[in-house]
Design a protein around this motif. Structure first.
Motif, PDB file in Angstrom:
ATOM      1  N   ILE A 114     -20.442  13.630 -30.031  1.00  0.00           N
ATOM      2  CA  ILE A 114     -21.185  12.591 -30.757  1.00  0.00           C
ATOM      3  C   ILE A 114     -21.371  11.429 -29.796  1.00  0.00           C
ATOM      4  CG2 ILE A 114     -21.207  11.100 -32.770  1.00  0.00           C
ATOM      5  CD1 ILE A 114     -21.268  14.096 -33.400  1.00  0.00           C
ATOM      6  N   PRO A 115     -22.556  11.291 -29.216  1.00  0.00           N
ATOM      7  CA  PRO A 115     -22.751  10.231 -28.228  1.00  0.00           C
ATOM      8  C   PRO A 115     -22.509   8.833 -28.788  1.00  0.00           C
ATOM      9  CG  PRO A 115     -24.557  11.815 -28.187  1.00  0.00           C
ATOM     10  CD  PRO A 115     -23.755  12.115 -29.407  1.00  0.00           C
ATOM     11  N   ASN A 119     -17.274   7.349 -26.705  1.00  0.00           N
ATOM     12  CA  ASN A 119     -16.107   8.046 -26.145  1.00  0.00           C
ATOM     13  C   ASN A 119     -14.926   8.029 -27.126  1.00  0.00           C
ATOM     14  OD1 ASN A 119     -16.998   9.066 -23.639  1.00  0.00           O
ATOM     15  ND2 ASN A 119     -16.837   7.032 -22.738  1.00  0.00           N
ATOM     16  N   PHE A 120     -15.237   8.328 -28.379  1.00  0.00           N
ATOM     17  CA  PHE A 120     -14.227   8.474 -29.436  1.00  0.00           C
ATOM     18  C   PHE A 120     -13.524   7.154 -29.808  1.00  0.00           C
ATOM     19  CE2 PHE A 120     -14.401  12.440 -26.980  1.00  0.00           C
ATOM     20  CZ  PHE A 120     -14.801  13.330 -27.951  1.00  0.00           C
ATOM     21  N   GLN A 121     -14.086   6.024 -29.417  1.00  0.00           N
ATOM     22  CA  GLN A 121     -13.469   4.749 -29.789  1.00  0.00           C
ATOM     23  C   GLN A 121     -14.043   4.193 -31.105  1.00  0.00           C
ATOM     24  OE1 GLN A 121     -12.305   2.183 -26.083  1.00  0.00           O
ATOM     25  NE2 GLN A 121     -14.280   3.134 -25.612  1.00  0.00           N
ATOM     26  N   ASN A 122     -15.150   4.754 -31.543  1.00  0.00           N
ATOM     27  CA  ASN A 122     -15.767   4.337 -32.808  1.00  0.00           C
ATOM     28  C   ASN A 122     -15.606   5.485 -33.809  1.00  0.00           C
ATOM     29  OD1 ASN A 122     -17.374   3.468 -34.950  1.00  0.00           O
ATOM     30  ND2 ASN A 122     -18.942   2.614 -33.599  1.00  0.00           N
ATOM     31  N   GLY A 134     -10.783  19.035 -34.931  1.00  0.00           N
ATOM     32  CA  GLY A 134     -10.327  20.041 -33.967  1.00  0.00           C
ATOM     33  C   GLY A 134     -10.549  19.576 -32.528  1.00  0.00           C
ATOM     34  N   PRO A 135     -10.304  20.460 -31.580  1.00  0.00           N
ATOM     35  CA  PRO A 135     -10.528  20.110 -30.165  1.00  0.00           C
ATOM     36  C   PRO A 135     -12.004  19.837 -29.905  1.00  0.00           C
ATOM     37  CG  PRO A 135     -10.092  22.453 -30.388  1.00  0.00           C
ATOM     38  CD  PRO A 135      -9.823  21.844 -31.731  1.00  0.00           C
ATOM     39  N   GLN A 136     -12.236  18.889 -29.080  1.00  0.00           N
ATOM     40  CA  GLN A 136     -13.602  18.424 -28.840  1.00  0.00           C
ATOM     41  C   GLN A 136     -14.151  18.937 -27.497  1.00  0.00           C
ATOM     42  OE1 GLN A 136     -15.171  16.366 -31.316  1.00  0.00           O
ATOM     43  NE2 GLN A 136     -13.385  17.267 -32.327  1.00  0.00           N
ATOM     44  N   ARG A 137     -15.493  19.089 -27.491  1.00  0.00           N
ATOM     45  CA  ARG A 137     -16.179  19.459 -26.255  1.00  0.00           C
ATOM     46  C   ARG A 137     -16.181  18.313 -25.248  1.00  0.00           C
ATOM     47  NH1 ARG A 137     -21.415  21.886 -29.427  1.00  0.00           N
ATOM     48  NH2 ARG A 137     -20.428  23.801 -30.247  1.00  0.00           N
ATOM     49  N   GLY A 138     -16.270  17.119 -25.776  1.00  0.00           N
ATOM     50  CA  GLY A 138     -16.305  15.971 -24.882  1.00  0.00           C
ATOM     51  C   GLY A 138     -14.934  15.690 -24.280  1.00  0.00           C
ATOM     52  N   ILE A 139     -14.933  15.165 -23.069  1.00  0.00           N
ATOM     53  CA  ILE A 139     -13.703  14.807 -22.368  1.00  0.00           C
ATOM     54  C   ILE A 139     -13.731  13.327 -22.049  1.00  0.00           C
ATOM     55  CG2 ILE A 139     -13.314  17.101 -21.388  1.00  0.00           C
ATOM     56  CD1 ILE A 139     -14.594  16.101 -18.796  1.00  0.00           C
ATOM     57  N   ILE A 140     -12.585  12.813 -21.680  1.00  0.00           N
ATOM     58  CA  ILE A 140     -12.479  11.392 -21.353  1.00  0.00           C
ATOM     59  C   ILE A 140     -12.164  11.269 -19.870  1.00  0.00           C
ATOM     60  CG2 ILE A 140     -11.277   9.251 -21.885  1.00  0.00           C
ATOM     61  CD1 ILE A 140     -10.546  10.455 -24.589  1.00  0.00           C
ATOM     62  N   TYR A 145      -8.685   2.913 -22.823  1.00  0.00           N
ATOM     63  CA  TYR A 145      -9.420   3.052 -24.082  1.00  0.00           C
ATOM     64  C   TYR A 145      -8.525   2.628 -25.256  1.00  0.00           C
ATOM     65  CZ  TYR A 145     -12.371   6.016 -21.141  1.00  0.00           C
ATOM     66  OH  TYR A 145     -13.170   6.491 -20.152  1.00  0.00           O
ATOM     67  N   ALA A 146      -9.220   2.100 -26.307  1.00  0.00           N
ATOM     68  CA  ALA A 146      -8.542   1.711 -27.558  1.00  0.00           C
ATOM     69  C   ALA A 146      -8.875   2.754 -28.605  1.00  0.00           C
ATOM     70  CB  ALA A 146      -8.989   0.323 -28.004  1.00  0.00           C
ATOM     71  N   PHE A 147      -8.053   3.800 -28.640  1.00  0.00           N
ATOM     72  CA  PHE A 147      -8.294   4.894 -29.570  1.00  0.00           C
ATOM     73  C   PHE A 147      -7.526   4.648 -30.884  1.00  0.00           C
ATOM     74  CE2 PHE A 147      -8.783   7.138 -25.425  1.00  0.00           C
ATOM     75  CZ  PHE A 147     -10.123   7.455 -25.562  1.00  0.00           C
ATOM     76  N   ASN A 148      -8.153   5.095 -31.940  1.00  0.00           N
ATOM     77  CA  ASN A 148      -7.479   5.128 -33.232  1.00  0.00           C
ATOM     78  C   ASN A 148      -6.666   6.423 -33.254  1.00  0.00           C
ATOM     79  OD1 ASN A 148      -6.661   5.290 -35.921  1.00  0.00           O
ATOM     80  ND2 ASN A 148      -8.563   4.408 -36.701  1.00  0.00           N
ATOM     81  N   LEU A 149      -5.362   6.294 -32.973  1.00  0.00           N
ATOM     82  CA  LEU A 149      -4.525   7.474 -32.825  1.00  0.00           C
ATOM     83  C   LEU A 149      -4.188   8.116 -34.156  1.00  0.00           C
ATOM     84  CD1 LEU A 149      -2.136   6.270 -29.982  1.00  0.00           C
ATOM     85  CD2 LEU A 149      -4.256   7.574 -29.823  1.00  0.00           C
ATOM     86  N   ALA A 150      -4.645   7.532 -35.253  1.00  0.00           N
ATOM     87  CA  ALA A 150      -4.526   8.221 -36.537  1.00  0.00           C
ATOM     88  C   ALA A 150      -5.615   9.283 -36.657  1.00  0.00           C
ATOM     89  CB  ALA A 150      -4.618   7.221 -37.691  1.00  0.00           C
ATOM     90  N   GLN A 151      -6.777   9.063 -36.037  1.00  0.00           N
ATOM     91  CA  GLN A 151      -7.884  10.013 -36.082  1.00  0.00           C
ATOM     92  C   GLN A 151      -7.861  10.963 -34.877  1.00  0.00           C
ATOM     93  OE1 GLN A 151     -10.131  11.210 -37.884  1.00  0.00           O
ATOM     94  NE2 GLN A 151     -11.602  12.092 -36.416  1.00  0.00           N
TER      95      GLN A 151
END
Length: 680
Positions: A114-115, A119-122, A134-140, A145-151
């Motif tokens: 999901i562009p 990078n998974f921060q939103n 599940g596991p994602q195709r995108g990589i970091i 980064y400020a990730f929501n570690l609940a998601q």
């Protein structure tokens, strides 16, 4: 005292009241290196059913996170979980596992990219735009980064970042995923060095399945001019799938470079490049591609040759060089273009080792001997015809074992039946030339070019000594012939040696002959020079003599005239002669120092005159010279002349004797000068 206690209690109550107030207000301080994950205890909108993240204000984990600073979240409604920022080191890759989102489709392995989610921060954008769990195709990639570690669960090489939720199965799943990534070396990019001569074979684990007839996924999305489908060597999974890529082993390979590829999406196997050395060509047998058009023509019945890129044997071979060839999509058969030597000799083989299974040809000769014939065949393959050879025989080793060996063996067996053992040995060169000529056509039939056939010496088997007996007899016969030839050559050599000695002797004497001839020539030249000098000298002497003669003649004439006058004055020529004699005689006696007047006088008797022997002798000599007889029979006048001459001589001698002290003997030569012979 009560007043004091009241006084002290008042500030404490105030502080306590403030604390309680702040707690009720939800006063929170989030450090700048952390985030706050908000969990809502309750909400008028109710709670979630299946989701984990409350997008619409429901009770549960909220999509937004609290960044560093002061925040007010009343504990009566919210619980704030502090979590660290996630930092990905330089040159590493991190993977994402989404706890919430749409479920994966049956054909999917990884969640779509999901562009809009930055990078998974939103989290909200991720879920609203169709993000999948599940596991994602995108990589970091590298960064903080400020990730929501609940998601999202973030898996790095050193640590896995997530907010524990008390699910043991989830923890087991995350640990397996991390172990799989470590096993695939998935936390670092793929680096292919040019010095390693490696090629990356890619296997994609997501996407559509291959067709039933395909074993390798075709190349897709490799055109940089089409940005919608160009996946840049599998680094953008979404574009790869959008271009129609299939899962499975890919025909497209990776060459030298660095690639950030999601190892959950695709794995890479490094294989060696295909190197075709000088002296070889590579015939390609392709396992993939569309069906091509046969280019061999109707007369060729052994298979098809197709253009490059189609399925089958390519009609154009690969020239020497390095190729990033996918050996899963086909194979390259190396065909030597240099001369190939095939040896029908046990325990021997050529450089290419195609003849490892060959051994000597067993023959039966015309005279019933059974020798083993070693031989070698030199051939080569035209590089343009190499695909035809491979299409017909599969490989060169099969060509040698299944075709050339029986063909060559049968040919020489046929020749052996028409020749005796001795003929087989003695006519080897002729048989070899005939075999090379006749077998050339057979080799051309198989698209091979025969260069030469080389035949060795037939040998007997271990238990057969009869061939050796024949060979020994031939050797003995040859030795006898060679001895005869040797004796003949020695005889010729002796004759040549004799001629050589004669030539050497002549050569030795030739030196002296040459020197003699040169000396003769020198002496001849000297003689000629002497002759010329003699002629010159003779001419000179002649000239001088003539001059002297002229001089003498003129002087003589003058003297003759004077003498004639003197003769006339002295009484004639005889007197003049006598006078000359006396002058010479006197001069001789003067030079000889002889005492003319003797000291002893011999008397001739009493009656004799006083004349001594010298005077008498002198008278006789003068008379003899003048022809006058002194014995008294002569003319009186002549006697008178003799006497005058004698007196004149004696007088002259007496004058000379007075000047001399000694005397010597008068030589006979002087007397001869004084008194020449009568003939003169």
């Amino acid at each position: 005292m009560l007043t004091s206690l009241a006084t002290l209690a008042t500030p404490m109550l105030i502080i306590l009241g403030v604390i309680v107030l702040l707690w009720l207000l939800g006063f929170r301080i989030i450090p700048s290196n952390k985030i706050g994950i908000v969990e809502k205890w309750w909400s008028p909108k109710g709670s979630l059913n299946e989701q984990i993240i409350a997008l619409n204000g429901e009770a549960g984990y909220q999509p937004e996170v609290l960044r560093g600073g002061i925040h007010f979240k009343t504990p009566l409604m919210y619980k704030v979980h502090k979590a660290p920022l996630v930092t990905i080191p330089q040159g590493q890759i991190a993977y994402v596992f989404a706890r919430d989102g749409k479920p994966l489709e049956p054909t999917q392995t990884l969640g779509r990219v999901i562009p809009e989610c930055n990078n998974f921060q939103n989290v909200k954008a991720f879920l609203e735009k169709g993000g999948q769990k599940g596991p994602q195709r995108g990589i970091i990639r590298e960064g903080t980064y400020a990730f929501n570690l609940a998601q999202f669960i973030i898996i790095t090489e050193d640590k896995t970042y997530y907010l524990p939720m008390g699910s043991h199965s989830e923890e087991v799943t995350i640990n397996k995923m991390a172990a799989l990534l470590k096993d695939r070396n998935g936390f670092t990019p793929i680096v292919i060095k040019g010095t390693d001569d490696k090629v990356g074979i890619v296997t994609v684990h997501d996407g559509l399945s291959l067709n039933r007839d395909d074993i390798i996924a075709p190349t897709v999305g490799d055109n940089p001019e089409d940005p919608d489908t160009y996946h840049n060597n599998f680094q953008d999974p979404e574009k790869f799938l959008r271009a129609g890529g299939f899962r499975g082993r890919q025909h497209q390979v990776l060459v030298e470079g660095t690639y950030f590829i999601n190892r959950l999406f695709a794995t890479v196997e490094l294989i060696d490049k295909t190197i075709i050395d000088v002296g070889y060509v590579g015939v390609v047998v392709s396992y993939i591609g569309p069906k091509g058009i046969d280019s061999t023509g109707d007369e060729y019945k052994h298979g098809e040759l197709v253009e490059n890129g189609y399925r089958g044997v390519w009609r154009t071979p690969l020239m020497p060089g390095k190729y990033a060839f996918n050996t899963y999509a086909g194979k390259i058969i190396k065909v030597p273009t240099t001369n190939i030597i095939l040896k029908w000799i046990s325990n021997q083989s050529g450089n290419h080792r195609y003849d490892e299974n060959l051994k000597e040809v067993s023959l039966i000769t015309k005279d019933a001997f059974e020798p083993s014939l070693p031989l070698s065949v030199v051939m080569h393959i035209d590089y343009k015809k190499a695909p035809l050879v491979i299409q017909r025989f599969g490989d060169i080793k099969m060509l040698v074992d299944q075709t050339l060996d029986p063909m060559v063996s049968a040919y020489f067996k046929n020749i052996g039946q028409t020749k005796t053992l001795i003929q087989l040995i003695q006519e080897r060169n002729e048989i070899q030339n005939i075999a090379s000529s006749e077998m050339m056509e057979k080799f051309n039939h198989y698209n091979l070019e025969l260069e030469e056939v080389l035949i060795g010496t037939p040998s007997a088997s271990v238990n057969d000594d009869k061939i050796e007996i024949i060979l020994k007899q031939l050797r003995d016969r040859q030795i006898a012939l060679e001895q005869i030839e040797t004796y003949s050559q020695q005889e010729k050599a002796a004759a040549k040696e004799r001629e050589l000695r004669e030539a050497e002797s002549k050569a030795t004497q030739q030196k002296y002959l040459t020197e003699s001839e040169i000396n003769i020539q020198i002496q001849s030249n000297q003689g000629k020079a002497e002759f010329q000098r003699s002629l010159q000298e003779a001419l000179k002497i002649k000239t001088i003599a003539e001059a002297e003669a002229e001089k003498e003649a003129r002087v003589g004439i003058g003297k003759a005239i004077a003498i004639e006058e003197q003769v006339r004055a002295y009484g004639g020529p005889q007197y003049q002669v006598l006078q000359d004699i006396m002058n010479k005689f006197t001069s001789a006696i003067e030079r000889s120092k002889i005492d003319i007047v003797p000291k002893t006088v011999i008397s001739m008797g009493q009656g004799a005159s006083s004349v001594n022997a010298f005077e008498m002798l002198l008278s006789l000599i003068i008379g003899e010279k003048l022809g006058v007889k002194i014995d008294g029979t002569g003319d009186k006048v002549e006697n008178t002349r003799v006497k005058e001459i004698k007196d004149l001589i004696l007088k002259s001698l007496e004058q000379n004797n007075e000047k001399k002290e000694t005397s010597d003997e008068i030589s006979v030569e002087t007397m001869n000068q004084v008194a020449p012979s009568k003939e003169k």
